[in-house]
Design a protein around this motif. Structure first.
Motif, PDB file in Angstrom:
ATOM      1  N   LYS A  76      -8.791   9.758  -4.620  1.00 37.72           N
ATOM      2  CA  LYS A  76      -7.123   9.475  -4.697  1.00 37.72           C
ATOM      3  C   LYS A  76      -6.763   8.210  -4.200  1.00 37.72           C
ATOM      4  O   LYS A  76      -6.197   7.311  -5.022  1.00 37.72           O
ATOM      5  CB  LYS A  76      -6.471  10.573  -3.696  1.00 37.72           C
ATOM      6  CG  LYS A  76      -6.497  11.970  -4.006  1.00 37.72           C
ATOM      7  CD  LYS A  76      -5.941  12.567  -5.199  1.00 37.72           C
ATOM      8  CE  LYS A  76      -6.211  14.097  -5.526  1.00 37.72           C
ATOM      9  NZ  LYS A  76      -5.140  14.407  -6.649  1.00 37.72           N
ATOM     10  N   ILE A  77      -7.125   7.934  -3.141  1.00 36.45           N
ATOM     11  CA  ILE A  77      -6.543   6.532  -2.537  1.00 36.45           C
ATOM     12  C   ILE A  77      -7.097   5.391  -3.081  1.00 36.45           C
ATOM     13  O   ILE A  77      -6.473   4.664  -3.621  1.00 36.45           O
ATOM     14  CB  ILE A  77      -6.597   6.713  -0.842  1.00 36.45           C
ATOM     15  CG1 ILE A  77      -5.960   7.866  -0.418  1.00 36.45           C
ATOM     16  CG2 ILE A  77      -6.219   5.340  -0.309  1.00 36.45           C
ATOM     17  CD1 ILE A  77      -4.286   7.754  -0.678  1.00 36.45           C
ATOM     18  N   VAL A  78      -8.356   5.208  -2.978  1.00 38.55           N
ATOM     19  CA  VAL A  78      -9.208   4.058  -3.315  1.00 38.55           C
ATOM     20  C   VAL A  78      -9.018   3.799  -4.996  1.00 38.55           C
ATOM     21  O   VAL A  78      -8.482   2.676  -5.308  1.00 38.55           O
ATOM     22  CB  VAL A  78     -10.709   4.137  -2.918  1.00 38.55           C
ATOM     23  CG1 VAL A  78     -11.415   3.080  -3.589  1.00 38.55           C
ATOM     24  CG2 VAL A  78     -10.922   4.201  -1.391  1.00 38.55           C
ATOM     25  N   PRO A  79      -9.198   4.756  -5.703  1.00 36.75           N
ATOM     26  CA  PRO A  79      -8.989   4.376  -7.292  1.00 36.75           C
ATOM     27  C   PRO A  79      -7.647   4.052  -7.458  1.00 36.75           C
ATOM     28  O   PRO A  79      -7.593   3.466  -8.671  1.00 36.75           O
ATOM     29  CB  PRO A  79      -9.721   5.541  -7.789  1.00 36.75           C
ATOM     30  CG  PRO A  79      -9.527   6.732  -6.940  1.00 36.75           C
ATOM     31  CD  PRO A  79      -9.560   6.090  -5.739  1.00 36.75           C
ATOM     32  N   HIS A  80      -6.532   4.752  -6.932  1.00 34.30           N
ATOM     33  CA  HIS A  80      -5.190   4.661  -7.360  1.00 34.30           C
ATOM     34  C   HIS A  80      -4.316   4.125  -6.352  1.00 34.30           C
ATOM     35  O   HIS A  80      -3.339   4.595  -6.053  1.00 34.30           O
ATOM     36  CB  HIS A  80      -4.908   5.947  -7.756  1.00 34.30           C
ATOM     37  CG  HIS A  80      -5.739   6.742  -8.673  1.00 34.30           C
ATOM     38  ND1 HIS A  80      -5.639   6.269  -9.894  1.00 34.30           N
ATOM     39  CD2 HIS A  80      -6.540   7.554  -8.633  1.00 34.30           C
ATOM     40  CE1 HIS A  80      -6.659   7.079 -10.592  1.00 34.30           C
ATOM     41  NE2 HIS A  80      -7.247   7.881  -9.950  1.00 34.30           N
ATOM     42  N   ALA A  81      -4.898   3.159  -5.804  1.00 29.05           N
ATOM     43  CA  ALA A  81      -4.188   2.589  -4.215  1.00 29.05           C
ATOM     44  C   ALA A  81      -2.653   2.232  -4.719  1.00 29.05           C
ATOM     45  O   ALA A  81      -2.013   2.457  -4.080  1.00 29.05           O
ATOM     46  CB  ALA A  81      -4.961   1.639  -3.559  1.00 29.05           C
ATOM     47  N   VAL A  82      -2.568   1.230  -5.775  1.00 30.05           N
ATOM     48  CA  VAL A  82      -1.296   1.015  -5.789  1.00 30.05           C
ATOM     49  C   VAL A  82      -0.176   1.866  -6.280  1.00 30.05           C
ATOM     50  O   VAL A  82       0.988   1.443  -5.781  1.00 30.05           O
ATOM     51  CB  VAL A  82      -1.008  -0.240  -7.040  1.00 30.05           C
ATOM     52  CG1 VAL A  82      -1.460   0.351  -8.434  1.00 30.05           C
ATOM     53  CG2 VAL A  82       0.203  -0.781  -7.002  1.00 30.05           C
ATOM     54  N   ASP A  83      -0.645   2.999  -6.983  1.00 27.84           N
ATOM     55  CA  ASP A  83       0.163   4.104  -7.160  1.00 27.84           C
ATOM     56  C   ASP A  83       0.769   4.866  -5.904  1.00 27.84           C
ATOM     57  O   ASP A  83       1.940   5.236  -5.821  1.00 27.84           O
ATOM     58  CB  ASP A  83      -0.426   4.812  -8.255  1.00 27.84           C
ATOM     59  CG  ASP A  83      -0.426   4.558  -9.678  1.00 27.84           C
ATOM     60  OD1 ASP A  83       0.513   3.262  -9.681  1.00 27.84           O
ATOM     61  OD2 ASP A  83      -1.562   4.883 -10.168  1.00 27.84           O
ATOM     62  N   TRP A  84      -0.215   4.821  -4.820  1.00 31.71           N
ATOM     63  CA  TRP A  84       0.041   5.602  -3.479  1.00 31.71           C
ATOM     64  C   TRP A  84       0.987   4.597  -2.717  1.00 31.71           C
ATOM     65  O   TRP A  84       1.960   5.137  -2.129  1.00 31.71           O
ATOM     66  CB  TRP A  84      -1.152   5.898  -2.787  1.00 31.71           C
ATOM     67  CG  TRP A  84      -1.759   7.098  -3.513  1.00 31.71           C
ATOM     68  CD1 TRP A  84      -2.937   7.205  -4.349  1.00 31.71           C
ATOM     69  CD2 TRP A  84      -1.259   8.375  -3.493  1.00 31.71           C
ATOM     70  NE1 TRP A  84      -3.117   8.355  -4.774  1.00 31.71           N
ATOM     71  CE2 TRP A  84      -2.086   9.449  -4.437  1.00 31.71           C
ATOM     72  CE3 TRP A  84      -0.347   9.135  -2.835  1.00 31.71           C
ATOM     73  CZ2 TRP A  84      -2.180  10.656  -4.336  1.00 31.71           C
ATOM     74  CZ3 TRP A  84      -0.167  10.265  -3.270  1.00 31.71           C
ATOM     75  CH2 TRP A  84      -1.020  11.330  -3.760  1.00 31.71           C
ATOM     76  N   PHE A  85       0.740   3.362  -2.846  1.00 33.13           N
ATOM     77  CA  PHE A  85       1.625   2.242  -2.145  1.00 33.13           C
ATOM     78  C   PHE A  85       3.150   2.321  -2.743  1.00 33.13           C
ATOM     79  O   PHE A  85       4.107   2.468  -1.887  1.00 33.13           O
ATOM     80  CB  PHE A  85       1.068   0.864  -2.370  1.00 33.13           C
ATOM     81  CG  PHE A  85       1.855  -0.310  -1.718  1.00 33.13           C
ATOM     82  CD1 PHE A  85       1.887  -0.241  -0.256  1.00 33.13           C
ATOM     83  CD2 PHE A  85       2.680  -0.964  -2.429  1.00 33.13           C
ATOM     84  CE1 PHE A  85       2.799  -1.259   0.136  1.00 33.13           C
ATOM     85  CE2 PHE A  85       3.598  -1.993  -1.919  1.00 33.13           C
ATOM     86  CZ  PHE A  85       3.538  -2.145  -0.591  1.00 33.13           C
ATOM     87  N   THR A  86       3.225   2.387  -3.953  1.00 30.24           N
ATOM     88  CA  THR A  86       4.581   2.472  -4.755  1.00 30.24           C
ATOM     89  C   THR A  86       5.461   3.641  -4.704  1.00 30.24           C
ATOM     90  O   THR A  86       6.520   3.875  -4.748  1.00 30.24           O
ATOM     91  CB  THR A  86       4.872   2.131  -6.042  1.00 30.24           C
ATOM     92  OG1 THR A  86       3.762   2.823  -7.001  1.00 30.24           O
ATOM     93  CG2 THR A  86       3.853   0.574  -6.262  1.00 30.24           C
ATOM     94  N   GLY A  87       4.350   4.798  -4.263  1.00 27.64           N
ATOM     95  CA  GLY A  87       5.182   6.205  -4.173  1.00 27.64           C
ATOM     96  C   GLY A  87       5.108   6.681  -5.758  1.00 27.64           C
ATOM     97  O   GLY A  87       5.331   7.898  -6.073  1.00 27.64           O
ATOM     98  N   ASP A  88       4.386   6.195  -6.731  1.00 28.07           N
ATOM     99  CA  ASP A  88       4.220   6.626  -8.102  1.00 28.07           C
ATOM    100  C   ASP A  88       3.265   7.618  -8.232  1.00 28.07           C
ATOM    101  O   ASP A  88       3.406   8.583  -9.147  1.00 28.07           O
ATOM    102  CB  ASP A  88       4.172   5.474  -9.284  1.00 28.07           C
ATOM    103  CG  ASP A  88       5.323   4.355  -9.447  1.00 28.07           C
ATOM    104  OD1 ASP A  88       6.381   5.036  -8.904  1.00 28.07           O
ATOM    105  OD2 ASP A  88       4.973   3.287  -9.562  1.00 28.07           O
ATOM    106  N   ALA A  89       2.360   7.629  -7.341  1.00 31.18           N
ATOM    107  CA  ALA A  89       1.172   8.574  -7.748  1.00 31.18           C
ATOM    108  C   ALA A  89       1.718  10.209  -6.905  1.00 31.18           C
ATOM    109  O   ALA A  89       2.798   9.907  -5.878  1.00 31.18           O
ATOM    110  CB  ALA A  89       0.074   8.457  -6.557  1.00 31.18           C
TER     111      ALA A  89
END
Length: 382
Positions: A319-332
């Motif tokens: 989750k976090i490593v491959p999609h880090a920016v989406d978790w940062f922006t809250g889009d994930a």
């Protein structure tokens, strides 16, 4: 004349036959083989009747749990008779055809795993420059025109608190991160995932930190060694020993109690108590060499802690490593965050209890329950 079992020449022959997959029965003339199989059929019928007598009047258990059938199978095995031998000849032939198909499937599966490993290695190499570039942008080392302009105007470079913010946007991680943890995680520059090599199955996580006031390590690593990665069967987890700077250990607090006036010679009591912290993640649960020493409750607590630890590792990996920016922006969006519209509303009596921490976070919060007491012995009055 010795018996057949004592004849070394015959024993050697039997071993050679066994190595070729040929049993003793196969060495006999066909007519004799048929007679022996007829005897085996009779023996099986005997065991079936004997077993049915033992289980009559009792509730039927499943085949795997039926002690009578298990005993029968052990007796059959002792005679060199397998379950397949108890079936009609025509059914045996069909089962053997199924076994041949299974062998073909297993061979293809091995080819699939080998090709998958090669494919994963290929795409890991392709991902590497993307993640490197991501790290440069996060830390402000990218050297882009925007970064150079920011440096010229004195603005903060990079993306401050990127990883800390991304992690706290995930349901399974946010409750495990305290405010002080977040301060330490603001120095986290990058998180990477790698696969174990050298014939070992599993993966590792590396957390790259810039110089900070909390610990000396530049890299903290968490390793998960798997028995079977496809089945997610964990063998052990290992973490880096954190070199905390004096008074900055986020996983413990030191409590002191002054000596009583009635006993001035007594030293101050010191109590080291574990407190909730994300950084317990790098100290995975210890599994004793002899697990039989644990009682049922201790074994269950250990199992829960190991599962929580492993689940957190998987959150970082997938989750976090491959999609880090989406978790940062809250889009994930985690699939577990979706609620079924048909779900019944919670009981009103539960509504006022506030949010509960996730299972993963609870596993780490539980680590704060233990304490190490270094109290000196009580001072005796004369």
């Amino acid at each position: 004349m010795n018996s057949v079992g004592d004849d070394p020449a015959l024993s050697a022959m039997q071993r050679k036959l066994a190595a070729l997959g040929v049993g003793f029965l196969d060495t006999l003339p066909r007519a004799v083989q048929d007679r022996v199989r007829a005897l085996q059929d009779l023996q099986v019928q005997f065991f079936l009747i004997e077993s049915s007598v033992k289980v009559s009047g009792d509730k039927m258990n499943s085949v795997g749990d039926d002690p009578a059938l298990s005993a029968m199978q052990r007796k059959l095995a002792a005679l060199g008779v397998g379950f397949l031998d108890t079936l009609p000849r025509a059914v045996q032939d069909r089962v053997r055809a199924l076994q041949d198909l299974q062998a073909q499937h297993d061979e293809l599966l091995q080819q699939f795993k080998a090709e998958r490993t090669a494919l994963e290695a290929k795409y890991t190499r392709l991902y590497a420059p993307i993640f490197s570039r991501r790290g440069e942008i996060i830390t402000g080392k990218a050297g882009s025109k925007t970064e150079l302009m920011g440096a010229a105007t004195g603005e903060e470079r990079g993306v401050p608190d990127f990883w800390s913010h991304a992690m706290r946007n995930h349901e399974a991680l946010k409750d495990a991160i305290t405010e002080r943890d977040a301060e330490a995680l603001s120095y986290l520059d990058d998180v990477r995932v790698g696969k174990l090599g050298g014939g070992d199955e599993g993966f590792f996580l590396t957390f790259h930190f810039s110089q900070n006031p909390f610990f000396s390590n530049k890299i903290l690593q968490k390793t998960y060694v798997m028995v079977d990665e496809d089945e997610s069967i964990l063998d052990e987890a290992r973490g880096t020993d954190i070199e905390w700077k004096k008074g900055m250990d986020l996983t413990t607090k030191v409590m002191k109690r002054k000596a009583k006036k009635a006993c001035p010679s007594r030293k101050a009591q010191i109590k080291v108590e574990k407190v909730p912290s994300f950084f317990h993640f790098f100290s995975p649960p210890d599994v004793p060499e002899d697990e039989d020493e644990l009682d049922e409750e201790e074994a269950e607590e250990l199992q829960d802690a190991m599962e929580a630890d492993f689940e957190m590792g998987l959150v970082f990996r997938y989750k976090i490593v491959p999609h880090a920016v989406d978790w940062f922006t809250g889009d994930a969006v985690d699939e577990e965050d979706w609620e079924d519209e048909n779900d019944e509303p919670e009981d009103s009596t539960e509504a006022g209890k506030g949010e509960e921490t996730t299972d993963v976070a609870q596993g780490f919060m539980a680590k704060g329950a233990n304490s190490e007491n270094t109290d000196p012995p009580e001072c005796k009055q004369s």
